[in-house]
Each structure stands twice: as structure tokens, then as C-alpha cells.
Design a protein around this motif. Structure first.
Motif, mmCIF file in Angstrom:
data_model
loop_
_atom_site.group_PDB
_atom_site.id
_atom_site.type_symbol
_atom_site.label_atom_id
_atom_site.label_comp_id
_atom_site.label_asym_id
_atom_site.label_seq_id
_atom_site.Cartn_x
_atom_site.Cartn_y
_atom_site.Cartn_z
ATOM 1 N N LYS A 78 -25.806 -57.222 -21.568
ATOM 2 C CA LYS A 78 -25.256 -55.884 -21.802
ATOM 3 C C LYS A 78 -25.780 -55.394 -23.151
ATOM 4 N N TRP A 79 -26.362 -54.214 -23.168
ATOM 5 C CA TRP A 79 -26.967 -53.665 -24.388
ATOM 6 C C TRP A 79 -26.645 -52.185 -24.440
ATOM 7 N N GLU A 80 -25.642 -51.825 -25.234
ATOM 8 C CA GLU A 80 -25.198 -50.436 -25.332
ATOM 9 C C GLU A 80 -25.011 -50.035 -26.795
ATOM 10 N N PRO A 81 -26.083 -49.995 -27.580
ATOM 11 C CA PRO A 81 -25.927 -49.569 -28.978
ATOM 12 C C PRO A 81 -25.652 -48.082 -29.073
ATOM 13 N N ASP A 82 -25.223 -47.647 -30.244
ATOM 14 C CA ASP A 82 -24.937 -46.235 -30.492
ATOM 15 C C ASP A 82 -26.264 -45.515 -30.729
ATOM 16 N N TYR A 91 -23.180 -54.034 -30.873
ATOM 17 C CA TYR A 91 -24.471 -54.449 -30.357
ATOM 18 C C TYR A 91 -25.562 -54.473 -31.422
ATOM 19 N N LEU A 92 -25.463 -53.611 -32.401
ATOM 20 C CA LEU A 92 -26.482 -53.547 -33.444
ATOM 21 C C LEU A 92 -25.825 -53.179 -34.770
ATOM 22 N N GLU A 93 -26.139 -53.951 -35.794
ATOM 23 C CA GLU A 93 -25.557 -53.706 -37.111
ATOM 24 C C GLU A 93 -26.661 -53.773 -38.165
ATOM 25 N N VAL A 94 -26.691 -52.782 -39.041
ATOM 26 C CA VAL A 94 -27.641 -52.739 -40.147
ATOM 27 C C VAL A 94 -26.835 -52.762 -41.437
ATOM 28 N N ALA A 107 -26.516 -59.045 -27.771
ATOM 29 C CA ALA A 107 -26.482 -58.624 -26.366
ATOM 30 C C ALA A 107 -25.738 -59.689 -25.576
ATOM 31 N N PRO A 108 -24.428 -59.505 -25.372
ATOM 32 C CA PRO A 108 -23.661 -60.511 -24.624
ATOM 33 C C PRO A 108 -24.019 -60.470 -23.145
ATOM 34 N N TYR A 109 -23.595 -61.488 -22.431
ATOM 35 C CA TYR A 109 -23.848 -61.512 -20.993
ATOM 36 C C TYR A 109 -23.072 -60.400 -20.306
ATOM 37 N N ASN A 110 -23.691 -59.800 -19.321
ATOM 38 C CA ASN A 110 -23.092 -58.716 -18.565
ATOM 39 C C ASN A 110 -22.200 -59.322 -17.480
ATOM 40 N N THR A 111 -20.906 -59.086 -17.567
ATOM 41 C CA THR A 111 -19.981 -59.667 -16.597
ATOM 42 C C THR A 111 -20.010 -58.937 -15.260
ATOM 43 N N ASN A 112 -20.715 -57.821 -15.163
ATOM 44 C CA ASN A 112 -20.889 -57.129 -13.886
ATOM 45 C C ASN A 112 -22.037 -57.721 -13.079
ATOM 46 N N SER A 113 -22.831 -58.568 -13.693
ATOM 47 C CA SER A 113 -23.963 -59.202 -13.038
ATOM 48 C C SER A 113 -23.572 -60.622 -12.616
ATOM 49 N N ASN A 129 -23.721 -67.520 -25.561
ATOM 50 C CA ASN A 129 -22.981 -66.273 -25.645
ATOM 51 C C ASN A 129 -23.855 -65.049 -25.432
ATOM 52 N N GLY A 130 -25.087 -65.224 -25.087
ATOM 53 C CA GLY A 130 -26.006 -64.114 -24.920
ATOM 54 C C GLY A 130 -27.100 -64.181 -25.968
ATOM 55 N N ILE A 131 -27.701 -63.038 -26.243
ATOM 56 C CA ILE A 131 -28.771 -62.965 -27.239
ATOM 57 C C ILE A 131 -28.174 -62.534 -28.579
ATOM 58 N N ASN A 132 -28.410 -63.330 -29.608
ATOM 59 C CA ASN A 132 -27.987 -63.005 -30.971
ATOM 60 C C ASN A 132 -29.200 -63.153 -31.876
ATOM 61 N N ILE A 133 -29.653 -62.039 -32.451
ATOM 62 C CA ILE A 133 -30.845 -62.037 -33.294
ATOM 63 C C ILE A 133 -30.483 -61.429 -34.640
ATOM 64 N N THR A 134 -30.896 -62.084 -35.709
ATOM 65 C CA THR A 134 -30.682 -61.563 -37.056
ATOM 66 C C THR A 134 -32.001 -61.592 -37.815
#
Length: 149
Positions: A78-82, A91-94, A107-113, A129-134
Motif C-alpha cells: 500500500k503506497w498512498e503518500p500525500d 508513507y513518506l516523511e522528510v 509501504a506496508p502490506y496491502n490487506t486488500n491483496s 512489515n513491508g518496505i521500509n527505506i531510509t
């Protein structure tokens, strides 16, 4: 001769579902890996460009420009940034810390999939827990005194 044909049909009937399962798994892994690469490149690009500006409004514009056309290939994450405001959300923090710009994408796992639910329930490890990139980029001072050091 008839028994050999029947044996081949039975063996094919046993192997075909396993082969199809393997192929579907490879496709989903490829899609998930493509999503990871896309998020990694986007996060790195935002961190690099935000390290070159000094004010928050300019960094929000950078985030908006980098996110406007980004969509995930698969439905696993699931990827829904502002996208409109370019502000931080789950989803995205600066963040600007001292002389660093820290950009975190989640990007956590999409529970609808089906595959997303399967991966989410697969284990409780933090790696699952999904994709976590820093990305952390060095940001020079506004007067340019740290540039090149």
C-alpha cells in the motif's frame, strides 16, 4: 503403449499445478522487487534534491514533483503518500536534522491483496512489515560554508 501415455498424463497432472504455482510466485516476487526498486530510487531522489534546498516549502515542492507519477506495479504493498501537499504522512516523511536530510518511505502490506495478507501473516518479524527505506543525505549550511567538505 496405452499405459505409458496414461502415465505421462498423470505425471503431467501432478507437475502442472506445482509449475504454475512456481511461475505465479516468481511473477509476484518480480513485481514486489520492482516496487522496492521504484520506492528506493524515489526516496533517494527526494533525499538528494531536498539536501540542496534550505526551506520547507521548497522541499515540499520537491516531494510533490517526485511523487506525482509514482505508482506501484503490484497490489502487494500500500503506497498512498500525500501527493498534493507534499507534506509528511505515514508513507513518506522528510526530516531536517542538523546538517542531514532524512527521508523515510514506508509501504506496508496491502490487506486488500491476497498476497499482501499472506505476507503480513507470514511472520511477526520487523523485516516482514513491508518496505521500509531510509536515506540520509548531508545538507550544507545555507551560507555554503560546508559545501565540498
Amino acid at each position: 503403449m496405452k499405459f505409458q501415455k496414461a502415465q505421462a498424463i498423470v505425471e503431467f497432472a501432478f507437475v502442472l499445478p506445482l509449475f504454475l504455482l512456481l511461475m505465479v510466485g516468481l511473477f509476484y516476487f518480480g513485481f514486489a522487487f520492482a516496487d522496492y526498486l521504484m520506492l528506493s530510487n524515489t526516496t533517494r531522489s527526494i533525499a538528494h534534491e531536498a539536501s540542496l534546498v534550505q526551506d520547507t516549502a521548497a522541499s515540499q515542492e520537491i516531494v510533490k514533483n517526485n511523487l506525482k507519477d509514482i505508482k506501484l506495479i503490484s497490489d502487494v504493498f500500500k503506497w498512498e503518500p500525500d501527493r498534493e501537499a507534499g507534506r509528511n504522512n505515514q508513507y513518506l516523511e522528510v526530516k531536517f536534522e542538523n546538517h542531514d536530510v532524512v527521508v523515510t518511505a514506508n509501504a506496508p502490506y496491502n490487506t486488500n491483496s491476497y498476497v499482501g495478507r499472506l505476507m503480513e501473516n507470514f511472520g511477526s518479524s520487523s523485516a516482514l512489515n513491508g518496505i521500509n527505506i531510509t536515506y540520509t543525505m548531508y545538507r550544507p549550511d545555507s551560507d555554503g560554508s560546508n559545501v565540498g567538505n
